[in-house]
Design a protein around this motif. Structure first.
Motif, PDB file in Angstrom:
ATOM      1  N   ILE A   1     -10.076   1.688   4.659  1.00  0.00           N
ATOM      2  CA  ILE A   1      -8.857   2.150   4.084  1.00  0.00           C
ATOM      3  C   ILE A   1      -9.124   3.058   2.738  1.00  0.00           C
ATOM      4  O   ILE A   1      -8.538   3.958   2.663  1.00  0.00           O
ATOM      5  CB  ILE A   1      -8.301   0.573   3.873  1.00  0.00           C
TER       6      ILE A   1
ATOM      7  N   GLU B   1      -7.842 -15.625   0.507  1.00  0.00           N
ATOM      8  CA  GLU B   1      -6.194 -15.237   0.107  1.00  0.00           C
ATOM      9  C   GLU B   1      -5.510 -17.387  -0.214  1.00  0.00           C
ATOM     10  O   GLU B   1      -5.539 -17.849   0.763  1.00  0.00           O
ATOM     11  CB  GLU B   1      -5.550 -14.884   1.205  1.00  0.00           C
TER      12      GLU B   1
ATOM     13  N   MET C   1       0.843  -0.891  -0.134  1.00  0.00           N
ATOM     14  CA  MET C   1       0.514   0.191   0.012  1.00  0.00           C
ATOM     15  C   MET C   1       1.001   1.176   0.134  1.00  0.00           C
ATOM     16  O   MET C   1      -0.058   2.603   0.433  1.00  0.00           O
ATOM     17  CB  MET C   1      -0.806  -0.127   1.650  1.00  0.00           C
TER      18      MET C   1
ATOM     19  N   GLU D   1      -6.015  -7.099  -4.875  1.00  0.00           N
ATOM     20  CA  GLU D   1      -6.528  -6.884  -3.860  1.00  0.00           C
ATOM     21  C   GLU D   1      -6.273  -7.380  -3.173  1.00  0.00           C
ATOM     22  O   GLU D   1      -6.714  -6.389  -1.810  1.00  0.00           O
ATOM     23  CB  GLU D   1      -7.990  -7.576  -4.745  1.00  0.00           C
ATOM     24  N   MET D   2      -5.762  -8.291  -2.681  1.00  0.00           N
ATOM     25  CA  MET D   2      -5.586  -8.537  -1.270  1.00  0.00           C
ATOM     26  C   MET D   2      -4.366  -7.666  -0.925  1.00  0.00           C
ATOM     27  O   MET D   2      -4.591  -7.249   0.388  1.00  0.00           O
ATOM     28  CB  MET D   2      -5.009 -10.306  -1.393  1.00  0.00           C
TER      29      MET D   2
ATOM     30  N   VAL E   1     -13.635  -9.600   6.447  1.00  0.00           N
ATOM     31  CA  VAL E   1     -13.628  -8.483   7.124  1.00  0.00           C
ATOM     32  C   VAL E   1     -14.737  -7.647   6.829  1.00  0.00           C
ATOM     33  O   VAL E   1     -16.074  -8.239   6.168  1.00  0.00           O
ATOM     34  CB  VAL E   1     -12.666  -7.774   5.858  1.00  0.00           C
TER      35      VAL E   1
ATOM     36  N   GLU F   1     -14.556  -1.787   7.065  1.00  0.00           N
ATOM     37  CA  GLU F   1     -13.114  -2.016   7.489  1.00  0.00           C
ATOM     38  C   GLU F   1     -13.009  -1.081   6.300  1.00  0.00           C
ATOM     39  O   GLU F   1     -11.844  -0.618   6.173  1.00  0.00           O
ATOM     40  CB  GLU F   1     -12.380  -3.104   7.881  1.00  0.00           C
TER      41      GLU F   1
ATOM     42  N   TRP G   1     -17.530  -8.635  -7.393  1.00  0.00           N
ATOM     43  CA  TRP G   1     -16.642 -10.480  -6.513  1.00  0.00           C
ATOM     44  C   TRP G   1     -17.655 -11.143  -5.876  1.00  0.00           C
ATOM     45  O   TRP G   1     -17.049 -11.860  -6.409  1.00  0.00           O
ATOM     46  CB  TRP G   1     -15.923  -9.867  -5.163  1.00  0.00           C
TER      47      TRP G   1
ATOM     48  N   PHE H   1      -7.282   0.217  -3.667  1.00  0.00           N
ATOM     49  CA  PHE H   1      -7.722  -0.028  -4.922  1.00  0.00           C
ATOM     50  C   PHE H   1      -8.885   0.041  -5.270  1.00  0.00           C
ATOM     51  O   PHE H   1      -8.911   0.093  -6.982  1.00  0.00           O
ATOM     52  CB  PHE H   1      -7.500  -1.934  -4.381  1.00  0.00           C
TER      53      PHE H   1
ATOM     54  N   ILE I   1     -13.115 -13.757   2.217  1.00  0.00           N
ATOM     55  CA  ILE I   1     -13.084 -13.382   0.621  1.00  0.00           C
ATOM     56  C   ILE I   1     -11.425 -14.731   1.326  1.00  0.00           C
ATOM     57  O   ILE I   1     -11.431 -14.948   2.847  1.00  0.00           O
ATOM     58  CB  ILE I   1     -12.090 -12.518   0.446  1.00  0.00           C
TER      59      ILE I   1
ATOM     60  N   ALA J   1      -4.855  -5.071  -0.943  1.00  0.00           N
ATOM     61  CA  ALA J   1      -5.040  -3.417  -0.473  1.00  0.00           C
ATOM     62  C   ALA J   1      -6.621  -3.419   0.871  1.00  0.00           C
ATOM     63  O   ALA J   1      -6.161  -3.313   2.474  1.00  0.00           O
ATOM     64  CB  ALA J   1      -6.371  -3.326  -0.849  1.00  0.00           C
ATOM     65  N   ILE J   2      -6.781  -5.458   1.243  1.00  0.00           N
ATOM     66  CA  ILE J   2      -7.013  -6.026   2.415  1.00  0.00           C
ATOM     67  C   ILE J   2      -6.533  -6.381   2.932  1.00  0.00           C
ATOM     68  O   ILE J   2      -6.569  -5.867   4.480  1.00  0.00           O
ATOM     69  CB  ILE J   2      -7.955  -7.322   2.098  1.00  0.00           C
ATOM     70  N   LYS J   3      -5.046  -6.356   2.925  1.00  0.00           N
ATOM     71  CA  LYS J   3      -3.878  -6.644   4.380  1.00  0.00           C
ATOM     72  C   LYS J   3      -4.072  -5.523   5.034  1.00  0.00           C
ATOM     73  O   LYS J   3      -3.921  -5.589   6.537  1.00  0.00           O
ATOM     74  CB  LYS J   3      -2.459  -7.360   2.962  1.00  0.00           C
ATOM     75  N   SER J   4      -4.307  -4.553   5.213  1.00  0.00           N
ATOM     76  CA  SER J   4      -4.054  -3.493   5.797  1.00  0.00           C
ATOM     77  C   SER J   4      -4.778  -3.382   6.338  1.00  0.00           C
ATOM     78  O   SER J   4      -4.735  -2.855   7.380  1.00  0.00           O
ATOM     79  CB  SER J   4      -3.143  -1.710   4.620  1.00  0.00           C
ATOM     80  N   VAL J   5      -6.375  -3.928   6.524  1.00  0.00           N
ATOM     81  CA  VAL J   5      -7.133  -3.841   7.138  1.00  0.00           C
ATOM     82  C   VAL J   5      -6.906  -4.971   8.149  1.00  0.00           C
ATOM     83  O   VAL J   5      -6.516  -4.507   9.352  1.00  0.00           O
ATOM     84  CB  VAL J   5      -8.387  -3.880   6.722  1.00  0.00           C
ATOM     85  N   LEU J   6      -6.342  -5.987   7.630  1.00  0.00           N
ATOM     86  CA  LEU J   6      -6.125  -7.480   8.428  1.00  0.00           C
ATOM     87  C   LEU J   6      -5.053  -7.097   9.968  1.00  0.00           C
ATOM     88  O   LEU J   6      -5.376  -7.602  10.473  1.00  0.00           O
ATOM     89  CB  LEU J   6      -5.728  -8.706   7.848  1.00  0.00           C
TER      90      LEU J   6
END
Lengths: 464, 138
Positions: A251, A134, A1, B128-129, A243, A247, A284, A258, A132, B131-136
């Motif tokens: 972000i 990963e 990020m 996409e992941m 999530v 949340e 999604w 994104f 989601i 971006a989501i990572k920063s939440v996690l």
């Protein structure tokens, strides 16, 4: 990020209240206490009595679990101290860790930092989870040997070999300069169990292998021992995350995430951001990349909300991404906040019409006794049989909450006199020390004149 | 055995049949797992071979071991052969992993266990992941 560095705007969040901390009085509740056929057991999982309302809550719970009733609302109504919050807690506990549950007291939304509707929207979006997945390719194994050849001149490219094994196989990797650097940075040595992310080359140490435990007699307490990994060396790791929509909102309003959105500086999340997130999440879901889990938003003391909030709730419930709303109130027919209209439970009739209403009724003496017993166990206080009976009487005559307060205070008194079991005397002592609501009002009436500002009482009398 | 429905619980024959089914499903899972391990072992050996071919030996031809026979082969051809083998292994592994998922699902179903949550989701892309990572992290 780290790609963009826009000035980050702070988004105030409705403070997250963990389930256990907020409702200390309900820490003994583990679920709704229903059997497989949804029939309530008399005493189970910390729940006592209230059979009809528990069964109703159980039906709703099943529907939530199956995802059938997203966007519906439930009202739990009943006198104070009849287990409204307990039932909501029970629902929360039975939903399991994966279903989002947000608890909120009606008065919490009145904050200076953001508007009421913003606070409510945030609470709504916190109660919707997005699941989601990963997927990463990793190499996981125990380091058998690292061999690094440094050039004699001291500078230049280093080369090396890394031998990794699992319980099934062993192999040698040739190492480049970059890999050697990160290995030495992580201080990886023979006997460590490591994972290497295939895409990024990131190395993480999981711990030391058990088989190498005898290598060191003296070692730091932080050394963690793990089993040598099983199976193949190059694994595919799938992790499912949940999530909340909120949340994701945060972000995206903080950074140019994104979705590359502009962010406002009002301290609130723009509705454009929310709409875009909704669109993305729906996309999604259609691609099979995400599942939406409608959770539960619990608003306690819902009569504290005003007309504006109620009309917001009305609208929010109609959105397709909406959680199940559970509200609780202890009011009868009363004025809707912010208006002069009277309405049942202090809730406007149009909203009331959309609700499934569960009523709770006062506990019987036997049930009160059971609850007090459970609370004693929860607070680690031993109670003698007579004291228990006395406390139950107090609970019946004053209120259950007051009797519950007396448990811990009587426990303290008992410990002070080095007793092991709370006796009737201890209860008597704390009963004389702490007033219940009725005695306190009585006291007020008798000694009103000697208090400060006692004229406010008369002033109020005049207006009403 | 709460998993059994009432009719099968009545007769022993039904129980045996049910247990056989579960065992078969479990066996499927285990075989696929073992297959994946075997293929990965092969893949790693091929990778080692490719590394060895890249560095070290300077002669034009190399000896390759097929089963219990060594055959002399031109280096470039050998590399090509192994690379092709690698690709095939990769695709086969992918195929097996997909199959493993179906097998595990089948086993869970037979045992009357609920399906794992999020099991059938497609993964998010790397971006996409990220971006989501920063939440996690929080």
């Amino acid at each position: 990020m780290a790609t963009t560095t826009t000035p980050t705007t702070k988004v105030p969040e409705v403070r997250d209240i963990t389930r256990i901390e907020r409702i200390g009085a309900h820490s003994h509740i583990r679920g709704l206490g229903l059997d497989d056929a949804l029939e309530p057991r008399q005493v189970s999982q910390g729940m006592v009595g209230q059979l009809a309302s528990r069964r109703a809550a159980g039906v709703i719970l099943e529907m939530i679990k199956d995802g059938h009733i997203a966007g519906r609302a439930v009202l739990i109504a009943g006198q104070p101290g009849t287990g409204k919050t307990a039932i909501a807690m029970g629902i929360a506990q039975s939903l399991g860790p994966d279903t989002p549950f947000t608890a909120l007291a009606g008065s919490e939304i009145f904050s200076l930092e953001m508007s009421k509707t913003e606070a409510l929207s945030q609470a709504f979006r916190k109660a919707i989870g997005v699941r989601i997945k990963e997927e990463t390719e990793i190499i996981e194994g125990e380091v058998v040997e690292i061999q690094i050849d440094r050039p004699a001149t001291g500078t230049g490219a280093k080369v090396g070999k890394l031998t990794l094994k699992t319980t099934e196989m062993e192999t040698i990797y040739d190492l480049g300069n970059k890999m050697i650097d990160s290995l030495s940075k992580e201080k990886v040595q023979a006997g460590d169990v490591i994972t290497i992310d295939k895409a990024t080359g990131k190395i993480s140490k999981l711990g030391r292998s058990f088989t190498r435990a005898r290598d060191y007699d003296a070692m730091g307490a932080q050394t963690q021992f793990v089993q040598c990994p099983e199976g193949e060396l190059q694994k595919r790791k799938e992790v499912v995350h949940t999530v909340s929509l909120h949340e994701i909102d945060v972000i995206n309003s903080r950074t140019q995430g994104f979705l590359a959105l502009f962010s406002g500086d009002t301290g609130e999340i723009k509705s454009e951001v929310r709409e875009q997130i909704n669109a993305k999440v729906c996309e999604w879901r259609e691609e099979g990349k995400a599942e939406i889990i409608p959770g539960v938003l619990f608003i306690d003391e819902v009569h504290m909300l005003d007309m504006e909030c109620f009309s917001f709730l009305n609208r929010a419930l109609e959105s397709d991404l909406s959680p199940v709303l559970i509200m609780a109130t202890n009011r009868g027919i009363t004025r809707i906040r912010g208006t002069n209209y009277q309405s049942p439970h202090g809730i406007p009739l149009d909203l009331l019409d959309r609700l499934l209403i569960i009523a709770t009724s006062p506990y019987t003496e036997k049930e009160t006794k059971q609850i007090l017993k459970i609370r004693c166990e929860e607070e680690d206080v031993e109670l003698s049989e007579e004291a228990h009976t006395v406390l139950t009487r107090i609970g019946m005559e004053t209120s259950l909450r007051y009797a519950m307060q007396l448990i811990s205070t009587a426990g303290l008194v008992c410990r002070k006199r080095k007793g092991t079991e709370v006796q009737v005397e201890d209860i008597k002592k704390v009963y004389s020390l702490f007033l219940d609501e009725a005695r306190s009002s009585q006291y007020m009436k008798e000694y009103q004149e000697s208090f400060l500002f006692n004229e406010t009482q008369t002033a109020q009398m005049e207006t009403s | 055995m709460s998993l059994l429905n009432e009719e099968t619980a009545m007769e022993p024959h039904g129980v045996v049949e049910y247990l056989t089914e579960v065992e078969e499903a479990a066996e499927d899972v285990l075989t696929t797992k073992q297959q994946i391990i075997d293929l990965d072992m092969k893949r790693n050996r091929n990778r080692e071979a490719l590394n060895a071919l890249k560095s070290g030996m300077c002669s034009e031809k190399v000896k390759i071991c097929f089963g219990n026979m060594f055959i002399k082969f031109p280096k470039s051809q050998a590399t090509q052969m192994i690379q092709k083998d690698q690709e095939q292994l990769d695709s086969e592994l992918n195929h097996l992993r997909k199959g493993l998922k179906a097998n595990v699902n089948h086993l869970n179903e037979k045992q009357g266990k609920p399906e794992l949550s999020g099991y059938n989701l497609l993964p998010l892309s790397a971006d996409e992941m990220k971006a989501i990572k920063s939440v996690l992290k929080r």
